[in-house]
Design an enzyme around this catalytic site. Structure first.
Site, PDB file in Angstrom:
ATOM      1  N   GLU A   1      11.195  -2.057  -6.157  1.00 25.26           N
ATOM      2  CA  GLU A   1      11.666  -3.400  -5.768  1.00 25.26           C
ATOM      3  C   GLU A   1      12.866  -3.730  -6.642  1.00 25.26           C
ATOM      4  O   GLU A   1      12.765  -3.675  -7.868  1.00 25.26           O
ATOM      5  CB  GLU A   1      10.580  -4.455  -6.025  1.00 25.26           C
TER       6      GLU A   1
ATOM      7  N   CYS B   1      14.395 -12.898  -8.409  1.00 24.69           N
ATOM      8  CA  CYS B   1      15.036 -11.991  -7.454  1.00 24.69           C
ATOM      9  C   CYS B   1      15.269 -12.713  -6.134  1.00 24.69           C
ATOM     10  O   CYS B   1      16.185 -12.403  -5.393  1.00 24.69           O
ATOM     11  CB  CYS B   1      14.164 -10.761  -7.250  1.00 24.69           C
TER      12      CYS B   1
END
Ligand code: NAP
Length: 526
Positions: free
Chosen positions: A299, A333
Site C-alpha cells: 500500500e 495517505c
C-alpha cells in the site's frame, strides 16, 4: 466424500463483527475527562527504554533511538533499542522455527488470539490513544480512531480466518470429489508507516499471524514506541514464542536485509511509493537458496482529489474539504491534496473556504481546541516547507497560516492556480498544503482528478445524479466518497487501498485481504 479428511476450522462462538465505536467528539464528557487523565498518566512514563522482542523474549541493544514529541522535541517519549543485522537475522530465524508449529494450529485457535488481543487493546483505549497524541502529534479524535481501527482489524480478521479456515467443497467430476483449502505462505515481514502507528501495523501483523504466518515486524522509526503496543497485547494473550517479533531499526539499514532474506515468503508493506517500489523490485530477485516466490502486499501514497461540482451542499463541502486536507496535518495517505472546483462556482466557493480555514487553530494536539498540530519530524517539516515555497512559484498563495515557534510545525497553506502540469498537481506532499484547481466543467474536473500516477481516494460534492453516476464509473480510485470527506475508511464496510502507484489493489479490511497471506491447495479423491 470422506468428510473427516477435509480440513476445517473448529467451531467457535463469535458474535458477528461490529465496528468499534468511533470518537464521539471533543465535547463528549467522557472524552473530556478521560483524555487529559490518560495523557497525564502517559507523561509519567515518558523516557522509558523499549527492548526488541524476539522469540518471546525482550532483547536490549546498546544502540537506542530517541522518539520525541513533535510538538516539543525536547520531550523524549521513549528510547527505542535498534535492531542491527544480528537481531534482524535472529528474528527471522525465530519466525522460521515458529512456522513449523504455527502453520498447523487450528485456524479458530489462531483467531482467538486476535480476539483476545482486541480485548487487551480495548481495555487500554485511552492510554494507547494518549501515546499517539504525544509521539505522533495526533489529535484526540485521530488517535482514538486509530486504536479503534486496530481493534477492528483484529476482530474482523479473526472472523475472516474462521470463514476461510474451512475447506471448500468444489463438487465432483467422474466419480471423484474435490476440495480446496488454504495454507499459510510462510515467514512474513511487516513494514509499517508512522501515520497510523497502531492500526496499520496491527492490521498487517494480525492478518499475517491469523493466516498462520509468523511475523517479523519493523515499525517506522518515528512511531516505534506505539509500535511496541503490539508487543504488549500479543504477549498478554500468550501468543507462542517466535510468532510475533518486534525489530525496530532504521529502514535504510535493516530494510534490505529483511526484504532480501530467502527465509521470507510474504512482505506486507505500507508506506511511500519510493520505498514500496524498491521492495517490489528487490522481492522479485530469487537467490538459489530461496524456496518460494515472494509475495508483496503493498500500500503506497496518494495525491487525492476532491471535486466540487456546480450544485452541492456548500456548508458540508467546506467542513469536509478542510477536514480531508488538514485533519492530522494532511498526513494521511487518503488526505485531500487537490481541490478541483468547476468554474461556475469557483469564485463563490473558494473565498468562503479560505475564510473558514483562517479560523482554524494550530498548536499541540493534546489541546482539543487546536484543529491542526505539528508534522511528524524535522525532515517532514523541511520537505513540506519546500513545497510551501514551491506553491508561491507555481500558483498564488491564498492563505499561509502562522505557526507556533517551538515544534515541527508547518503552515496550513491553500494555493490556487495549480494545473495537472505543475508539480503540485502531481507530487504527494504529505502535509497541510491544498492545491486548488479551476476546471472548466465537470468532465475536465474528473479528467484532472485521474491525471496523476496515484489512485487511492477521491471525493465528489454534487447533487447532480448523472454526474455522481459518471464519477462512480470514471473517477478511478480505490476508495471513492460521494458528498463526504475523502478520509476515514472503516474496516469491513469500506475495504481500503488503491492501485496504480498507490498500491497493488490489496484492500486492507476487506474480504480478500487474508488471501494475500495464504496459498490455495486442492485435493481430489475417488
Ligand atoms: P516510508 O518512508 O516509505 O516508510 C515506511 C516504512 O518503510 C518505515 O517503516 C520505514 O522505516 C521503512 N523503510 C524505509 N526504507 C526502507 C527500505 N529501504 N527497505 C525496507 N523498509 C524501508 O513512509 P512513511 O513516511 O512512514 O509513511 C508515509 C507514506 O506512507 C506516505 O507516502 C503515505 O501516503 C503512505 N501511506 C499509505 C497508506 C495506504 O494505505 N496506501 C497508508 C498510510 C501511509 P524507517 O521509518 O526506519 O525509515
Amino acid at each position: 466424500m470422506t468428510t473427516s479428511r477435509i480440513p476445517s476450522a473448529s467451531a467457535i462462538d463469535l458474535p458477528p463483527f461490529v465496528n468499534e465505536p468511533i470518537f464521539p467528539g471533543v465535547d463528549d464528557l467522557k472524552m473530556r475527562e478521560a483524555f487529559p487523565r490518560a495523557i497525564a498518566e502517559v507523561r509519567k512514563q515518558l523516557g522509558r527504554t523499549y527492548p526488541l522482542y524476539i522469540d518471546g523474549r525482550d532483547v536490549t541493544t546498546p544502540n537506542t533511538l530517541d522518539s520525541v514529541n513533535p510538538a516539543d522535541p525536547d520531550e523524549i517519549v521513549g528510547k527505542v533499542c535498534q535492531a542491527g543485522t544480528q537481531e534482524a537475522e535472529a528474528a527471522l530465524d525465530a519466525a522460521e522455527r515458529a512456522l513449523e508449529m504455527w502453520r498447523d494450529v487450528d485456524p479458530s485457535q489462531r483467531a482467538m488470539y486476535l480476539v483476545k488481543a482486541a480485548d487487551s487493546a480495548r481495555r487500554r483505549m485511552f492510554e494507547y490513544a494518549a501515546w499517539q497524541v504525544l509521539e505522533e502529534g495526533k489529535q484526540w479524535a485521530q488517535a482514538y480512531n486509530d486504536v479503534a481501527e486496530g481493534i477492528d482489524f483484529l476482530e474482523y480478521y479473526a472472523r475472516e480466518m474462521v470463514r476461510l479456515g474451512t475447506a471448500q467443497d468444489m463438487g465432483s467430476y467422474a466419480d471423484e470429489s474435490n476440495f480446496c483449502f488454504y495454507q499459510p505462505k510462510g515467514v512474513a515481514v511487516v513494514i509499517a508507516p508512522w501515520n497510523f502507528p497502531f492500526a496499520i501495523g496491527c492490521g498487517m501483523c494480525a492478518a499475517a499471524i491469523v493466516a498462520g504466518n509468523p511475523v517479523v515486524f519493523k515499525p517506522s522509526s518515528q512511531s516505534s514506541v506505539v509500535g511496541h503496543h503490539l508487543v504488549e497485547i500479543f504477549r498478554e494473550v500468550g501468543l507462542p514464542a517466535g510468532v510475533f517479533n518486534y525489530v525496530p531499526g532504521p529502514g535504510s539499514q535493516i530494510g534490505d536485509l529483511l526484504v532480501d532474506s530467502p527465509k521470507v515468503t510474504v512482505i506486507a508493506f505500507t508506506g511511500s511509493m519510493s520505498v514500496g517500489l524498491r521492495i517490489v523490485e528487490r522481492a522479485g530477485r530469487t537467490p538459489e537458496n530461496q524456496a518460494s516466490v515472494k509475495k508483496v502486499v503493498c500500500e503506497m501514497g496518494g495525491k487525492n482529489a476532491i471535486v466540487i461540482d456546480e450544485d452541492f451542499d456548500e456548508e458540508a463541502a467546506i467542513r469536509d474539504v478542510l477536514y480531508s486536507a488538514f485533519g492530522y496535518q494532511g498526513q494521511k495517505c487518503s488526505a485531500c491534496s487537490r481541490l478541483i472546483v468547476v468554474d461556475n462556482v469557483y469564485d463563490r466557493f473558494v473565498p468562503k473556504l479560505v475564510e473558514a480555514a483562517r479560523k482554524l487553530k494550530i498548536g499541540p494536539a493534546e489541546d482539543p481546541g487546536n484543529y491542526m498540530g505539528p508534522v511528524i519530524d524535522a525532515k517532514a517539516q523541511r520537505t513540506i516547507l519546500q513545497y510551501v515555497d514551491l506553491a508561491a512559484k507555481e500558483g498564488t498563495v491564498l492563505y499561509r497560516s502562522a505557526v507556533p515557534d517551538k515544534g515541527y510545525y508547518v503552515p496550513m497553506t491553500l494555493v490556487e492556480g495549480i494545473t495537472p502540469q505543475k508539480r503540485l498537481g502531481q507530487e504527494e506532499v504529505f502535509g497541510p498544503l491544498l492545491s486548488i484547481m479551476r476546471a472548466k466543467d465537470f468532465d475536465e474536473a474528473l479528467a484532472w482528478a485521474n491525471s496523476t500516477r496515484f489512485a487511492l481516494t477521491g471525493a465528489v460534492f454534487s447533487r447532480n445524479e448523472e454526474h455522481l453516476r459518471t464519477a462512480v464509473r470514471q473517477f478511478r480510485v480505490g476508495n471513492l466518497y460521494l458528498n463526504r470527506p475523502s478520509v476515514g475508511a472503516l474496516v469491513k464496510v469500506q475495504p481500503f487501498g488503491g492501485f496504480k502507484m498507490s498500491g497493488a489493489g490489496t484492500k486492507a479490511g476487506g474480504p480478500d485481504y487474508l488471501l494475500h497471506f495464504m496459498d490455495p491447495r486442492c485435493v481430489t479423491q475417488p
